[in-house]
Design a protein around this motif. Structure first.
Motif, mmCIF file in Angstrom:
data_model
loop_
_atom_site.group_PDB
_atom_site.id
_atom_site.type_symbol
_atom_site.label_atom_id
_atom_site.label_comp_id
_atom_site.label_asym_id
_atom_site.label_seq_id
_atom_site.Cartn_x
_atom_site.Cartn_y
_atom_site.Cartn_z
ATOM 1 N N ARG A 66 -7.285 -7.650 -7.205
ATOM 2 C CA ARG A 66 -7.059 -7.340 -5.783
ATOM 3 C C ARG A 66 -8.254 -7.688 -4.893
ATOM 4 N NH1 ARG A 66 -4.600 -1.238 -6.194
ATOM 5 N NH2 ARG A 66 -3.165 -1.803 -4.522
ATOM 6 N N VAL B 74 -0.376 3.437 7.530
ATOM 7 C CA VAL B 74 0.370 2.194 7.336
ATOM 8 C C VAL B 74 0.960 1.712 8.648
ATOM 9 C CG1 VAL B 74 2.411 1.178 6.246
ATOM 10 C CG2 VAL B 74 0.851 2.603 4.888
ATOM 11 N N VAL C 295 -3.240 -1.043 2.177
ATOM 12 C CA VAL C 295 -3.294 -2.423 2.677
ATOM 13 C C VAL C 295 -2.095 -3.223 2.180
ATOM 14 C CG1 VAL C 295 -4.578 -4.589 2.481
ATOM 15 C CG2 VAL C 295 -5.776 -2.472 3.030
ATOM 16 N N GLU C 296 -1.712 -3.030 0.933
ATOM 17 C CA GLU C 296 -0.577 -3.772 0.394
ATOM 18 C C GLU C 296 0.739 -3.279 0.997
ATOM 19 O OE1 GLU C 296 -0.916 -3.791 -3.875
ATOM 20 O OE2 GLU C 296 -2.575 -5.242 -3.801
ATOM 21 N N ALA C 297 0.796 -2.010 1.376
ATOM 22 C CA ALA C 297 1.993 -1.506 2.052
ATOM 23 C C ALA C 297 2.101 -2.091 3.459
ATOM 24 C CB ALA C 297 1.971 0.016 2.108
ATOM 25 N N VAL C 298 0.966 -2.289 4.121
ATOM 26 C CA VAL C 298 0.967 -2.925 5.446
ATOM 27 C C VAL C 298 1.444 -4.369 5.335
ATOM 28 C CG1 VAL C 298 -0.500 -3.661 7.374
ATOM 29 C CG2 VAL C 298 -0.853 -1.420 6.318
ATOM 30 N N ALA C 299 0.960 -5.049 4.289
ATOM 31 C CA ALA C 299 1.428 -6.410 3.962
ATOM 32 C C ALA C 299 1.247 -7.402 5.106
ATOM 33 C CB ALA C 299 2.897 -6.369 3.511
ATOM 34 N N ARG C 300 0.069 -7.371 5.717
ATOM 35 C CA ARG C 300 -0.271 -8.329 6.758
ATOM 36 C C ARG C 300 -1.646 -8.927 6.474
ATOM 37 N NH1 ARG C 300 2.404 -7.721 11.800
ATOM 38 N NH2 ARG C 300 1.024 -9.422 12.457
ATOM 39 N N PRO C 301 -1.821 -10.231 6.624
ATOM 40 C CA PRO C 301 -3.111 -10.848 6.300
ATOM 41 C C PRO C 301 -4.244 -10.422 7.217
ATOM 42 C CG PRO C 301 -1.641 -12.429 7.369
ATOM 43 C CD PRO C 301 -0.820 -11.222 7.054
ATOM 44 N N ARG D 202 -0.213 -1.596 10.670
ATOM 45 C CA ARG D 202 0.783 -2.646 10.872
ATOM 46 C C ARG D 202 0.856 -3.036 12.353
ATOM 47 N NH1 ARG D 202 5.638 -0.754 7.888
ATOM 48 N NH2 ARG D 202 4.512 -1.467 6.035
ATOM 49 N N ASP E 241 -3.769 0.226 -1.896
ATOM 50 C CA ASP E 241 -2.328 0.492 -1.856
ATOM 51 C C ASP E 241 -1.831 0.515 -0.409
ATOM 52 O OD1 ASP E 241 -2.288 0.693 -4.617
ATOM 53 O OD2 ASP E 241 -2.275 2.893 -4.643
ATOM 54 N N HIS F 252 -8.157 -8.782 -1.121
ATOM 55 C CA HIS F 252 -7.996 -7.879 0.025
ATOM 56 C C HIS F 252 -9.342 -7.443 0.619
ATOM 57 C CE1 HIS F 252 -3.721 -7.630 -0.497
ATOM 58 N NE2 HIS F 252 -3.801 -7.069 -1.692
#
Length: 257
Positions: free
Chosen positions: A191, A117, A160-166, A121, A158, A194
């Motif tokens: 999802r 993560v 990728v969603e924790a990173v939360a960057r496009p 990020r 999960d 993503h």
């Protein structure tokens, strides 16, 4: 359906000249090409062949290929990523592929997940504004990549969603997913947004689509019906002539001829 030939394997039966495979892919009516590492390639020659043929480059592997599960590798990876982004922009590629690395002995799954993560990020900062995205790729850990950390598509999502960057998504390989016993409509439910690139091969053998038992056409149909709009990377080991087998491959994928 935009089909992208992984020319590490495709057309290797016809020529040992790597760059010539770009021209063969164009002649075969494919839309794009992709490959693995870029640092061992003649980038000038690839750039000329892409311009000559009008083919697009879907993507390639972000180098160096080192374990992102180990935080000690972070700075080296980020430095290499910056150079990979420069090469991607030069060649017009929109996707770089990242692999998680091995499941490290003596490190908990959670520690390694946190390393992934944090590294991804930081990678998003390198990618920001470049027009290039980085796809984390889950791989099967039963046949081809024993010991790899990330065998689950759901876990990849999960992360990728924790990173939360496009700038960060996943590369979804239908072959690896099927080998792991996953159902596309279950692991990607809600999802699909993503997913930044897709790979296909059949099972068993990782050979031409249509030569095994994966319902690739149905899985792809679901993906496109649920919002995927990118290329489909043909990343399989041709059992014979790449060019001769392509009509059957197209049929197996539900692609127009």
């Amino acid at each position: 359906m935009k089909l992208s030939a992984c020319i590490e394997w495709l057309f290797s039966d016809a020529t040992g000249n790597f760059v010539e495979r770009i021209r063969l892919a164009k002649k075969a009516g494919l839309d794009a090409v992709e490959f693995w590492f870029w640092s061992n390639k003649d980038i000038d020659a690839i750039e000329r062949a892409l311009a000559e043929t009008g083919m697009s480059l879907s993507g390639f592997v972000a180098e160096p290929k080192i374990a992102l599960t180990d935080p000690a590798n972070r700075e080296v990876f980020l430095l290499g990523l910056a150079t990979s982004v420069q090469t991607a922009r030069r060649l017009g590629a929109k996707v770089l592929i990242a692999q998680a690395g091995d499941d490290l002995a003596g490190r908990s799954r959670e520690e390694q997940r946190q390393s992934l993560v944090e590294t991804l990020r930081a990678a998003a900062d390198v990618l920001e504004g470049s027009g290039v995205r980085l796809g984390l790729e889950p791989l099967n850990t039963l046949i081809d990549h024993k010991g790899y950390y990330l065998g689950s598509t759901v876990e990849g999502l999960d992360i990728v969603e924790a990173v939360a960057r496009p700038e960060i998504g996943i590369v979804y390989d239908l072959y690896h997913s099927a080998v792991m016993g996953e159902k596309t409509e279950e692991v990607l439910a809600g999802r699909v947004g993503h997913v930044i690139h897709v790979h296909v091969a059949d099972h068993p053998g990782r050979n031409d689509p249509g030569q095994g038992g994966i319902d690739l056409d149905q899985r792809l149909k679901w993906l496109f019906a649920n919002g995927y709009s990118g290329a489909v990377g043909l990343e399989y080991r041709p059992a014979g002539s790449t060019a001769d087998a392509l009509p059957g491959v197209r049929a197996a994928l539900g692609a127009a001829g």
